[in-house]
Every structure is written in C-alpha cells, then in structure tokens.
Design a protein around this motif. Structure first.
Motif, PDB file in Angstrom:
ATOM      1  N   ILE A 167      -3.696 -15.313   7.121  1.00 12.03           N
ATOM      2  CA  ILE A 167      -3.782 -13.995   7.753  1.00 12.03           C
ATOM      3  C   ILE A 167      -4.286 -12.966   6.761  1.00 12.03           C
ATOM      4  CG2 ILE A 167      -1.371 -13.428   7.225  1.00 12.03           C
ATOM      5  CD1 ILE A 167      -1.287 -11.842   9.853  1.00 12.03           C
ATOM      6  N   ALA A 168      -5.039 -12.019   7.251  1.00 10.11           N
ATOM      7  CA  ALA A 168      -5.445 -10.848   6.475  1.00 10.11           C
ATOM      8  C   ALA A 168      -5.454  -9.662   7.424  1.00 10.11           C
ATOM      9  CB  ALA A 168      -6.819 -11.055   5.851  1.00 10.11           C
ATOM     10  N   PHE A 169      -5.344  -8.479   6.861  1.00  9.63           N
ATOM     11  CA  PHE A 169      -5.346  -7.247   7.642  1.00  9.63           C
ATOM     12  C   PHE A 169      -6.549  -6.414   7.229  1.00  9.63           C
ATOM     13  CE2 PHE A 169      -1.027  -8.736   7.276  1.00  9.63           C
ATOM     14  CZ  PHE A 169      -0.506  -8.578   8.545  1.00  9.63           C
ATOM     15  N   ALA A 170      -7.066  -5.629   8.162  1.00 11.96           N
ATOM     16  CA  ALA A 170      -8.229  -4.800   7.855  1.00 11.96           C
ATOM     17  C   ALA A 170      -8.107  -3.465   8.569  1.00 11.96           C
ATOM     18  CB  ALA A 170      -9.518  -5.508   8.282  1.00 11.96           C
ATOM     19  N   GLN A 171      -8.364  -2.396   7.815  1.00 10.66           N
ATOM     20  CA  GLN A 171      -8.343  -1.044   8.382  1.00 10.66           C
ATOM     21  C   GLN A 171      -9.500  -0.230   7.819  1.00 10.66           C
ATOM     22  OE1 GLN A 171      -4.774  -1.428   6.786  1.00 10.66           O
ATOM     23  NE2 GLN A 171      -4.201  -2.581   8.595  1.00 10.66           N
ATOM     24  N   LEU A 172      -9.919   0.760   8.558  1.00  6.66           N
ATOM     25  CA  LEU A 172     -10.978   1.656   8.120  1.00  6.66           C
ATOM     26  C   LEU A 172     -10.454   2.556   7.006  1.00  6.66           C
ATOM     27  CD1 LEU A 172     -13.900   2.623   8.792  1.00  6.66           C
ATOM     28  CD2 LEU A 172     -12.858   4.308  10.304  1.00  6.66           C
ATOM     29  N   GLN A 173     -11.243   2.712   5.952  1.00  4.54           N
ATOM     30  CA  GLN A 173     -10.857   3.602   4.859  1.00  4.54           C
ATOM     31  C   GLN A 173     -10.608   5.013   5.386  1.00  4.54           C
ATOM     32  OE1 GLN A 173     -10.394   2.744   1.710  1.00  4.54           O
ATOM     33  NE2 GLN A 173      -9.926   4.782   0.951  1.00  4.54           N
ATOM     34  N   GLY A 174      -9.442   5.560   5.043  1.00  5.06           N
ATOM     35  CA  GLY A 174      -9.083   6.895   5.511  1.00  5.06           C
ATOM     36  C   GLY A 174      -8.251   6.900   6.771  1.00  5.06           C
ATOM     37  N   MET A 175      -8.067   5.750   7.393  1.00  9.97           N
ATOM     38  CA  MET A 175      -7.212   5.646   8.580  1.00  9.97           C
ATOM     39  C   MET A 175      -6.125   4.610   8.315  1.00  9.97           C
ATOM     40  SD  MET A 175      -9.535   5.796  12.009  1.00  9.97           S
ATOM     41  CE  MET A 175     -10.561   7.220  12.377  1.00  9.97           C
ATOM     42  N   ALA A 176      -4.915   4.937   8.694  1.00  6.44           N
ATOM     43  CA  ALA A 176      -3.773   4.032   8.540  1.00  6.44           C
ATOM     44  C   ALA A 176      -3.627   3.556   7.090  1.00  6.44           C
ATOM     45  CB  ALA A 176      -3.908   2.842   9.496  1.00  6.44           C
ATOM     46  N   ASP A 177      -3.955   4.428   6.135  1.00  7.16           N
ATOM     47  CA  ASP A 177      -3.827   4.031   4.732  1.00  7.16           C
ATOM     48  C   ASP A 177      -2.378   3.752   4.365  1.00  7.16           C
ATOM     49  OD1 ASP A 177      -6.548   4.259   4.369  1.00  7.16           O
ATOM     50  OD2 ASP A 177      -6.469   6.281   3.563  1.00  7.16           O
ATOM     51  N   GLU A 178      -1.461   4.445   5.042  1.00  6.09           N
ATOM     52  CA  GLU A 178      -0.048   4.187   4.749  1.00  6.09           C
ATOM     53  C   GLU A 178       0.357   2.792   5.206  1.00  6.09           C
ATOM     54  OE1 GLU A 178       0.026   5.321   8.998  1.00  6.09           O
ATOM     55  OE2 GLU A 178      -1.126   5.897   7.249  1.00  6.09           O
ATOM     56  N   VAL A 179      -0.266   2.284   6.273  1.00  4.44           N
ATOM     57  CA  VAL A 179      -0.007   0.915   6.730  1.00  4.44           C
ATOM     58  C   VAL A 179      -0.539  -0.079   5.707  1.00  4.44           C
ATOM     59  CG1 VAL A 179      -0.470  -0.767   8.553  1.00  4.44           C
ATOM     60  CG2 VAL A 179      -0.079   1.624   9.145  1.00  4.44           C
ATOM     61  N   SER A 180      -1.728   0.183   5.194  1.00  6.87           N
ATOM     62  CA  SER A 180      -2.317  -0.685   4.174  1.00  6.87           C
ATOM     63  C   SER A 180      -1.440  -0.723   2.930  1.00  6.87           C
ATOM     64  CB  SER A 180      -3.717  -0.190   3.810  1.00  6.87           C
ATOM     65  OG  SER A 180      -4.520  -0.020   4.951  1.00  6.87           O
ATOM     66  N   CYS A 181      -0.994   0.450   2.490  1.00  8.91           N
ATOM     67  CA  CYS A 181      -0.153   0.520   1.288  1.00  8.91           C
ATOM     68  C   CYS A 181       1.172  -0.200   1.485  1.00  8.91           C
ATOM     69  CB  CYS A 181       0.088   1.974   0.904  1.00  8.91           C
ATOM     70  SG  CYS A 181      -1.382   2.824   0.287  1.00  8.91           S
ATOM     71  N   GLU A 182       1.712  -0.106   2.677  1.00  7.05           N
ATOM     72  CA  GLU A 182       2.966  -0.789   2.991  1.00  7.05           C
ATOM     73  C   GLU A 182       2.810  -2.304   2.852  1.00  7.05           C
ATOM     74  OE1 GLU A 182       5.470  -1.357   7.052  1.00  7.05           O
ATOM     75  OE2 GLU A 182       5.129   0.726   6.463  1.00  7.05           O
ATOM     76  N   LEU A 183       1.670  -2.828   3.285  1.00  7.47           N
ATOM     77  CA  LEU A 183       1.406  -4.262   3.175  1.00  7.47           C
ATOM     78  C   LEU A 183       1.226  -4.675   1.714  1.00  7.47           C
ATOM     79  CD1 LEU A 183      -1.093  -4.562   6.150  1.00  7.47           C
ATOM     80  CD2 LEU A 183       1.137  -5.684   6.018  1.00  7.47           C
ATOM     81  N   VAL A 184       0.515  -3.850   0.950  1.00  4.00           N
ATOM     82  CA  VAL A 184       0.313  -4.143  -0.469  1.00  4.00           C
ATOM     83  C   VAL A 184       1.645  -4.154  -1.208  1.00  4.00           C
ATOM     84  CG1 VAL A 184      -0.692  -3.294  -2.625  1.00  4.00           C
ATOM     85  CG2 VAL A 184      -2.049  -3.272  -0.515  1.00  4.00           C
ATOM     86  N   GLU A 185       2.481  -3.168  -0.927  1.00  7.71           N
ATOM     87  CA  GLU A 185       3.790  -3.093  -1.575  1.00  7.71           C
ATOM     88  C   GLU A 185       4.656  -4.293  -1.206  1.00  7.71           C
ATOM     89  OE1 GLU A 185       5.352   0.650  -0.408  1.00  7.71           O
ATOM     90  OE2 GLU A 185       4.000   1.820  -1.671  1.00  7.71           O
ATOM     91  N   ALA A 186       4.575  -4.725   0.057  1.00  8.41           N
ATOM     92  CA  ALA A 186       5.355  -5.886   0.492  1.00  8.41           C
ATOM     93  C   ALA A 186       4.916  -7.144  -0.252  1.00  8.41           C
ATOM     94  CB  ALA A 186       5.211  -6.079   1.996  1.00  8.41           C
ATOM     95  N   SER A 187       3.605  -7.289  -0.464  1.00 12.89           N
ATOM     96  CA  SER A 187       3.099  -8.452  -1.192  1.00 12.89           C
ATOM     97  C   SER A 187       3.547  -8.424  -2.646  1.00 12.89           C
ATOM     98  CB  SER A 187       1.566  -8.494  -1.111  1.00 12.89           C
ATOM     99  OG  SER A 187       1.137  -8.745   0.207  1.00 12.89           O
ATOM    100  N   HIS A 188       3.555  -7.235  -3.249  1.00  8.79           N
ATOM    101  CA  HIS A 188       3.974  -7.121  -4.648  1.00  8.79           C
ATOM    102  C   HIS A 188       5.477  -7.363  -4.792  1.00  8.79           C
ATOM    103  CE1 HIS A 188       0.270  -4.498  -5.876  1.00  8.79           C
ATOM    104  NE2 HIS A 188      -0.020  -5.764  -5.683  1.00  8.79           N
TER     105      HIS A 188
END
Length: 209
Positions: A127-148
C-alpha cells in the motif's frame, strides 16, 4: 492491462498501475474483472484508487447518486484489495491474486480505515498513499509519523506536485480545490492554527503571554 501483464511479473510489487474512479457505478465490476484477469494470467494488479474528478463533463448517469455511495465504493474496494478478500463489493472466486494499491485521496476517513487494516496486521497487499502538495498535508504527516513511530508499519506517502507555469497550473489547481473542499478547509484550519501558535510564541518571548 496489456502493460500490467508484461511488467507486473513480481508478486512483491507492481510497476504498472491502473486508475479506478470510485464514483463510477461500474468500477466495482471493472476491478473484479481485472482481478480475475490477473488471477488467470498470473500477474500482479496495481490499483490506484481515486474518487473521481469529472462530474462536470461525463454523463451523470454513470456516477453514484450520493457521496455516501461513492465513499462506500472507495472504502469497500480499498479493504478488499488490501486484505485480498473477495466481498460483495469486489466479487470473485478462488484465491485472490497478487495486488498492490495506491490510495490517492485527501479523505481522512478512507486513510484511517486503511491504516486500521494495516495496524491490525491483516493487510496482504502493498500500500502507498498519495495526496496533492498543499492539500491534506496534515494527513500525509500523520502517516509519516506513524511509520517512524512503528518501524513495522510501512505506510509510504507520495506528494503530487503540479509542474508548469502559473497559467498552466491554475485551472487544474482550482478544479482540484473545488473537488476537495473538505481538504481545503482542513488546510485553512491548519494554517490558522499555525499562525495562532506563532503569535502565542512571539508574545511569550516578549512577556505578553
């Protein structure tokens, strides 16, 4: 599908992904048919799942009547492919074929549903996730933090950057903003929260807070 047969020969990964629009009524049947072809042909199916972006130009009768129906379709296909389990949404017989999914969405609920499957240890597809830069950046960061935080959780995130002149990009970005009003609102809320925090810190430095 021709290129998927040719290049998606490894069970561990998919090189070629097809885009499936969850707001189309025919999409569950299309995904089911393509999975059957992958099963028969012995190749991996790459599923890039989006909600859809052409309500204004395609015939209205091909789409689900409500957003709730579209959400149910999106989440149902996502869960079926991620767990490799046939379901009323994704129908088939026999062993589920090798498949991998990219969830291209700004929808928080869909992301969290997929994360819950991964956290429960029942995800069988990449699985991978994809979002447009500048939209839902907080969702992207949440996923990155979860992986770390959890090294066993592989939740890669891709940010889609629009490239071109301002004139070339503006119409595209405006359409995306219109389609993703909830993500835009969350982005605005995040901006306001960061500004309030900046003001608070500045005040604390000069002894006003």
């Amino acid at each position: 599908m021709t290129f998927a047969r040719k290049y998606n020969t490894s069970p561990q990964t998919a090189t070629v992904y097809g885009t499936y629009q969850a707001y189309k009524k025919a999409t569950p049947a299309v995904v089911s048919r393509h999975l059957a072809e992958a099963q028969e042909g012995g190749f991996s199916l790459g599923v890039k799942l989006v909600r859809g972006a052409y309500l204004g130009s395609d015939p209205r009768h091909v789409f689900f009547d409500t957003k709730e129906d579209t959400d149910a379709c999106y989440n149902g296909i996502s869960a079926a492919v991620l767990t490799r389990q046939w379901s009323p949404m994704v129908e088939g017989k026999g062993d589920f074929p090798n498949a991998h999914v990219v969830l291209a969405t700004h929808n928080v609920e869909s992301v969290r549903r997929a994360r819950a499957i991964c956290d429960a240890g029942v995800a069988k597809s990449g699985i991978a996730f994809a979002q447009l830069q500048g939209m839902a950046d907080e969702v992207s960061c949440e996923l990155v933090e979860a992986s770390h935080a959890n090294k066993s959780a592989n939740l890669p995130v891709f940010k889609y950057l629009v490239w071109g002149t301002t004139g070339e990009c503006m119409k595209y970005l405006l359409r995306r903003a219109h389609e993703n009003k909830d993500a835009v609102q969350r982005t605005r809320s995040g901006r306001d929260a960061m500004w309030a925090e900046l003001v608070r810190r500045c005040k604390s430095v000069v002894g006003l807070a």
